[in-house]
Motif scaffolding. Structure first.
Motif, short mmCIF file in Angstrom:
data_model
loop_
_atom_site.label_atom_id
_atom_site.label_comp_id
_atom_site.label_asym_id
_atom_site.label_seq_id
_atom_site.Cartn_x
_atom_site.Cartn_y
_atom_site.Cartn_z
N PHE A 1 0.87 -1.18 0.00
CA PHE A 1 0.00 0.00 0.00
C PHE A 1 0.91 1.23 0.00
N PRO A 2 0.37 2.42 -0.26
CA PRO A 2 1.22 3.62 -0.28
C PRO A 2 1.91 3.85 1.06
N LYS A 3 3.14 4.36 1.01
CA LYS A 3 3.91 4.59 2.23
C LYS A 3 3.18 5.56 3.16
N GLU A 4 2.40 6.49 2.59
CA GLU A 4 1.69 7.47 3.40
C GLU A 4 0.71 6.82 4.37
N GLU A 5 0.30 5.59 4.08
CA GLU A 5 -0.66 4.91 4.94
C GLU A 5 0.01 3.92 5.89
N LEU A 6 1.34 3.99 5.96
CA LEU A 6 2.08 3.12 6.88
C LEU A 6 1.66 3.42 8.31
N GLY A 7 1.28 2.40 9.04
CA GLY A 7 0.81 2.57 10.41
C GLY A 7 -0.68 2.77 10.52
N LYS A 8 -1.34 2.98 9.36
CA LYS A 8 -2.79 3.18 9.36
C LYS A 8 -3.53 1.97 8.79
N ARG A 9 -2.82 1.21 7.95
CA ARG A 9 -3.47 0.11 7.24
C ARG A 9 -2.52 -1.08 7.18
N SER A 10 -3.09 -2.27 7.15
CA SER A 10 -2.27 -3.47 7.05
C SER A 10 -2.84 -4.39 5.98
N VAL A 11 -2.02 -4.75 5.02
CA VAL A 11 -2.38 -5.75 4.02
C VAL A 11 -1.41 -6.92 4.19
N LEU A 12 -1.96 -8.10 4.27
CA LEU A 12 -1.15 -9.26 4.66
C LEU A 12 -0.57 -10.00 3.47
#
Length: 466
Positions: free
Chosen positions: A303-314
């Motif tokens: 996912f986009p780096k901007e969403e790091l810590g907000k979203r998790s895709v496994l």
């Protein structure tokens, strides 16, 4: 399916392929969709999901029609099987053949024991670019049963509180670790005695450097055992190479604090192991240099780096489920936030880099480091802290032989010594001083005297050596 088999599944608990419901409710659709987008699963109705207590549920014809309509109205249309077994109902949601699926316009994917909503771009990238689910479920025809670690399996059973009466094959099957009745890749990664033999890069490589440029390796270690042993051993190795601050209340009492937050380091190693791309020919790597610690795993962000810590895709949902059952990870996307929080509490800078590899970088606060053996011993800083003193341990600047020679010289001169004198002289922790003294005792050179809070050491006389 027999009722006894169903009860055994309930004893296994909720997880990546198992969901409990007390009755038909509005979340049935997202669970069916999540299982279809993942590896399939079973929704057992008539069970309290918090206690795993069987309360029973008898589906009406209307309930059955409602469930089938939800599946048929998914995009693309889907089909489920429904079975009533005594006082329990079970919905079989197979792995979908036309992924990705949506329900009511939303995409869902299984994360541990939860169904998580994703946006369309994420789930499209998940399946079209990464071919994620298949790797964990592949079989390795070379795997030999003798390489299965029963010790690792029994530890897992114990630490996840699985019923002792459940057969091993049943547990492996319900944890999604069997493909065509053979241990699959996820099972081998988790329970193989020597993972390097089957997957040469599924190991952890650790390197200790003497310089900031990382050109001179002064120590290295490879961990090649089963999944949890590699995690624990790499974590212990990393801690052993870091500096420790001694918080002194008085000459006899003190406590220690690692220069970097231990839980954040552990979280970073777990994150690297469960989210790495095992198709890339590279291992998880831990680099320890004088100014930073890097924990690196192969694989792009999904996912986009901007969403790091907000979203998790496994990338590896089965491994995530196993770690989740062990209580080593929390909810989806919490790992990055937790690392950031722990680092901030310790006034440590943590940095994340993305690309073909994902890097977590902890910046160390003290310049005189492990590995700078050529430097002269620096005087430790003493900082007032709520009436305590924090003194930095430069443990690697004084090697074991130097300390032990000093101990023997002191005993020659004044006859007795206490561990606190060694701690104060070399600015080391109590455990290090105790190891030095223990070694000299085992070498038959000194003897321990006294007891309780009044312990000292003396040279061993010739008579005592006899």
């Amino acid at each position: 399916m027999e009722y006894s088999e169903l009860l055994d599944i309930i004893k296994t608990g909720e997880g990546y392929t198992i969901e409990f419901k007390e009755s038909i409710n509005s979340s049935i659709g997202k669970d069916i969709c999540a299982f279809a987008n993942a590896s399939g699963g079973k929704i057992i109705i008539g069970v309290e999901d918090r206690t795993n207590k069987v309360i029973g549920c008898h589906l009406t014809n209307s309930d059955r029609s409602k469930v089938q309509d939800i599946a048929r109205n998914m995009n693309p249309p889907f089909n489920v099987q429904i079975e009533q077994i005594k006082n329990l109902a079970i919905i079989f949601s197979a792995e979908g053949k036309n992924k990705p699926y949506t329900v009511n316009g939303h995409f869902y994917l299984r994360y541990g024991a939860n169904s998580q909503q994703l946006n369309r771009d994420e789930i499209r990238e998940l399946f079209q670019k990464e071919n994620l689910i298949s790797f964990e479920r592949q079989t390795n025809l070379n795997f030999k049963e003798k390489d299965f670690s029963n010790a690792a399996f029994n530890n897992f059973r114990k630490n996840t509180n699985l019923d002792k009466t459940l057969p091993k094959q049943h547990i492996l099957s319900n944890l999604n670790l069997l493909t065509n009745n053979k241990l699959n890749t996820a099972g081998i990664l988790f329970f193989s005695k020597n993972i390097k033999y089957y997957y040469p890069t599924a190991i952890i490589s650790c390197f200790l450097y003497s310089d900031k440029e990382q050109t001179e390796i002064i120590d290295s270690k490879e961990f090649t055992g089963y999944f949890i042993s590699n995690l624990n051993n790499a974590y212990k190795y990393l801690l052993s190479k870091l500096n420790t601050a001694i918080i002194i209340k008085n000459e006899l009492k003190h406590k220690t604090k690692l220069e970097l937050p231990k839980e954040a380091l552990r979280e970073a190693i777990i994150n690297a192991m469960i989210h790495r791309d095992y198709n890339i020919n590279s291992s998880v790597q831990i680099n320890i240099s004088p100014h930073k610690v890097e924990i690196i795993n192969p694989g792009r962000l999904l996912f986009p780096k901007e969403e790091l810590g907000k979203r998790s895709v496994l990338r590896n949902p089965i491994l995530v489920d196993l770690i989740h059952r062990l209580g080593l990870v929390e909810k989806a996307g919490s790992g990055i936030k937790r690392m950031q929080k722990l680092a901030k509490e310790d006034n440590v800078t943590v940095e994340f880099k993305t690309g073909m590899f994902f890097e977590v970088i902890f910046h160390r606060k003290i310049e005189n480091r492990a590995g700078n053996r050529s430097k002269t011993e620096a005087k430790p800083k003493q900082i007032g802290h709520n009436s305590d003193t924090i003194r930095t341990q430069f443990g690697h600047n004084s090697d074991t032989k130097t300390r032990q020679r000093w101990i023997l010289d002191c005993l020659e001169q004044k006859g007795t010594i206490k561990s606190v004198e060694i701690i104060n002289r070399f600015h080391i922790v109590k455990d290090t001083a105790s190891r030095d003294l223990k070694h000299l005792i085992e070498e038959d050179q000194i003897i321990r005297k006294g007891g309780g809070n009044n312990v000292w050491y003396e040279l061993k006389s010739e008579e005592e050596k006899l």
